[in-house]
Write a protein that holds these residues in place. Structure first.
Motif, short mmCIF file in Angstrom:
data_model
loop_
_atom_site.label_atom_id
_atom_site.label_comp_id
_atom_site.label_asym_id
_atom_site.label_seq_id
_atom_site.Cartn_x
_atom_site.Cartn_y
_atom_site.Cartn_z
N GLU A 196 0.83 -1.20 0.00
CA GLU A 196 0.00 0.00 0.00
C GLU A 196 0.87 1.25 0.00
N ILE A 197 1.97 1.22 0.74
CA ILE A 197 2.89 2.36 0.77
C ILE A 197 3.57 2.53 -0.59
N ASP A 198 3.90 1.42 -1.26
CA ASP A 198 4.49 1.53 -2.59
C ASP A 198 3.55 2.24 -3.56
N GLU A 199 2.27 1.90 -3.49
CA GLU A 199 1.27 2.55 -4.35
C GLU A 199 1.16 4.04 -4.01
N PHE A 200 1.17 4.33 -2.71
CA PHE A 200 1.10 5.74 -2.28
C PHE A 200 2.33 6.51 -2.77
N ILE A 201 3.51 5.91 -2.68
CA ILE A 201 4.74 6.58 -3.10
C ILE A 201 4.70 6.92 -4.59
N GLN A 202 4.21 5.99 -5.39
CA GLN A 202 4.12 6.27 -6.83
C GLN A 202 3.21 7.46 -7.11
N ARG A 203 2.06 7.46 -6.45
CA ARG A 203 1.09 8.55 -6.65
C ARG A 203 1.64 9.87 -6.15
N GLN A 204 2.27 9.85 -4.97
CA GLN A 204 2.78 11.07 -4.36
C GLN A 204 3.95 11.64 -5.15
N THR A 205 4.76 10.77 -5.73
CA THR A 205 5.89 11.23 -6.54
C THR A 205 5.39 12.00 -7.76
N VAL A 206 4.35 11.49 -8.41
CA VAL A 206 3.77 12.17 -9.57
C VAL A 206 3.22 13.53 -9.15
N GLU A 207 2.46 13.57 -8.04
CA GLU A 207 1.87 14.83 -7.59
C GLU A 207 2.96 15.84 -7.22
N GLY A 208 3.98 15.37 -6.48
CA GLY A 208 5.04 16.27 -6.07
C GLY A 208 5.78 16.87 -7.25
N ASN A 209 6.08 16.04 -8.23
CA ASN A 209 6.79 16.53 -9.41
C ASN A 209 5.97 17.54 -10.20
N HIS A 210 4.66 17.41 -10.12
CA HIS A 210 3.78 18.30 -10.89
C HIS A 210 3.51 19.62 -10.18
N TYR A 211 3.30 19.57 -8.85
CA TYR A 211 2.80 20.75 -8.14
C TYR A 211 3.84 21.52 -7.33
N SER A 212 4.94 20.89 -6.95
CA SER A 212 5.86 21.52 -6.00
C SER A 212 6.44 22.85 -6.50
N VAL A 213 6.91 22.87 -7.74
CA VAL A 213 7.55 24.08 -8.25
C VAL A 213 6.57 25.25 -8.35
N PRO A 214 5.40 25.10 -8.99
CA PRO A 214 4.47 26.25 -9.04
C PRO A 214 3.95 26.66 -7.67
N ASN A 215 3.77 25.70 -6.76
CA ASN A 215 3.29 26.07 -5.43
C ASN A 215 4.34 26.84 -4.64
N ARG A 216 5.61 26.49 -4.81
CA ARG A 216 6.67 27.27 -4.15
C ARG A 216 6.66 28.71 -4.65
N ALA A 217 6.53 28.87 -5.94
CA ALA A 217 6.50 30.22 -6.51
C ALA A 217 5.29 31.00 -6.01
N PHE A 218 4.16 30.33 -5.87
CA PHE A 218 2.93 30.96 -5.37
C PHE A 218 3.12 31.46 -3.94
N ILE A 219 3.66 30.60 -3.08
CA ILE A 219 3.87 30.97 -1.67
C ILE A 219 4.90 32.08 -1.57
N SER A 220 5.97 31.97 -2.33
CA SER A 220 7.02 32.99 -2.31
C SER A 220 6.46 34.36 -2.69
N ALA A 221 5.66 34.40 -3.74
CA ALA A 221 5.10 35.68 -4.20
C ALA A 221 4.22 36.30 -3.13
N HIS A 222 3.44 35.48 -2.45
CA HIS A 222 2.58 36.02 -1.38
C HIS A 222 3.42 36.63 -0.26
N CYS A 223 4.45 35.91 0.17
CA CYS A 223 5.29 36.41 1.28
C CYS A 223 5.98 37.71 0.90
N GLN A 224 6.48 37.79 -0.31
CA GLN A 224 7.16 39.01 -0.73
C GLN A 224 6.19 40.18 -0.86
#
Length: 381
Positions: A196-224
């Motif tokens: 079950e954890i292997d399945e979760f890791i595969q799904r989470q890796t896809v989500e992280g690779n897709h959303y992490s970069v734009p979400n960092r930029a979004f949070i950074s812009a708000h703070c600045q």
């Protein structure tokens, strides 16, 4: 008529030294510090104990333990807040940033379902002066989460939001660079099988690779845009630190390697380490020991993380010969430095003109014990 209180016969921890004498408080403000002791009316005899500035906690998850005291149990928000506040003030923490997770790696997380209600509870308690410590919000943003921006926007409008951090729990990132360690940790935490954890890791890796970069930029812009301090979290490499610096971060929370902490200090980021790590002699997740980083001069700030009392214990641990901080330097890691980091100019030191947030500490054997806490000149514990 102004109320005057004098603390006398104690070891007073100032910014650069320990001194014996009096601290004079008029109403909510420290008005004098001198090197003589007095016996006049309204004097509090410290009997040789230490007098510290009220501790400042930038990242605590302690509230969650009261909101969810057992699996499947959801405690009433206000009652949980009062219990949490009691632990915080009893630990000598007079200003606290309650860390709320915005986004999660699990879509069914109770954190997501209860987030707004918990934030409302803290907000209401702050406005009605219900709590003894001074509470603010630290938004811990899970950048791998697909719904982060929608969850973040309404929370970020609150005046008590004074700190924001970026977390990334994508497998193979930061806290868990080793995939096997990641699997073991979450299998145990969630009671899941390895498949079950292997399945979760595969799904989470896809989500992280897709959303992490734009979400960092979004949070950074708000703070600045809004002038809110930004922290990175669980940095493991120089590249992580450099990325955080480029996004405007001024704080590196819980770096997981010495090399990441060293680069953070070279770039003048504040380095926060967990006091539980320091007290227990190592990281519960197998990362670098806080004592090792502190002995190398890489630590500027302590956080109690999930054990409020560890903040005070960590301060005195830093002052041990094997680590080498002076006691004023160690105390500053839990007072003056975090105050400066989040823009407080009225607290964090025992100094004339500052708020009378004070902690009396006895040493019993080798253990520092809170013997009294004052916030704004009033005794609260």
């Amino acid at each position: 008529m102004a109320k005057e209180t004098i603390f006398t016969n104690g070891q007073i921890i100032l910014g650069d030294r320990v001194t014996n004498g009096d601290v004079v408080v008029r109403d909510t403000i420290i008005t004098d510090i001198n090197n003589t002791s007095t016996q006049i009316k309204n004097t509090i005899d410290l009997e040789g104990d230490y007098l510290l500035p009220g501790l400042i906690e930038l990242h605590t998850d302690n509230l969650e333990k009261h909101i969810y005291p057992r699996p499947g149990v959801r405690w009433p928000t206000t009652a949980a807040l009062l219990a949490h506040d009691s632990q915080i003030i009893g630990a000598g923490i007079t200003s606290v940033f309650d860390a709320l997770a915005v986004g999660d790696v699990r879509d069914d997380s109770a954190r997501l379902q209860d987030l707004e209600e918990i934030a409302n509870g803290i907000d209401n308690a702050y406005r009605t002066n219900l709590l003894r410590a001074d509470h603010y919000l630290h938004l811990r943003c899970e950048v791998s989460c697909n719904c982060l921006p929608d969850m973040f926007r309404p929370l970020a409008k609150r005046k008590i939001v004074r700190l924001i951090s970026m977390m990334d729990h994508t497998p193979g990132q930061r806290q868990f660079l080793d995939p096997e360690q990641y699997k073991s940790y979450y299998a145990h935490k969630w009671g899941k099988s390895l498949s079950e954890i292997d399945e979760f890791i595969q799904r989470q890796t896809v989500e992280g690779n897709h959303y992490s970069v734009p979400n960092r930029a979004f949070i950074s812009a708000h703070c600045q845009t809004h002038g809110i301090p930004l922290a990175s979290h669980d940095d493991a490499s120089p590249e992580h630190i450099e990325e955080a610096m480029g996004l405007g971060a001024t704080i590196a929370e819980f770096p997981t390697t010495v090399v990441a902490a060293r680069v953070a200090r070279e770039l003048d980021l504040e380095v926060v380490v967990g006091a539980p790590n320091l007290v227990c002699g190592g990281s519960h997740s197998g990362n670098v020991a806080a004592a090792e980083m502190a002995a190398d001069g890489l630590v500027t700030t302590l956080s109690s993380d999930y054990v409020p009392l560890s903040l005070l214990h960590g301060v005195f641990r830093l002052s041990k010969p094997e680590i080498g901080f002076s006691l004023p330097q160690a105390v500053a890691c839990a007072s003056a430095v975090p105050a400066r980091t989040v823009g407080f100019t009225d607290r964090g030191e025992i100094a004339v003109g500052y708020l009378a947030d004070l902690v009396r500490v006895q040493i019993l054997g080798d253990l520092p014990v809170v013997a009294g806490v004052w916030r704004n000149g009033e005794r609260v514990a």
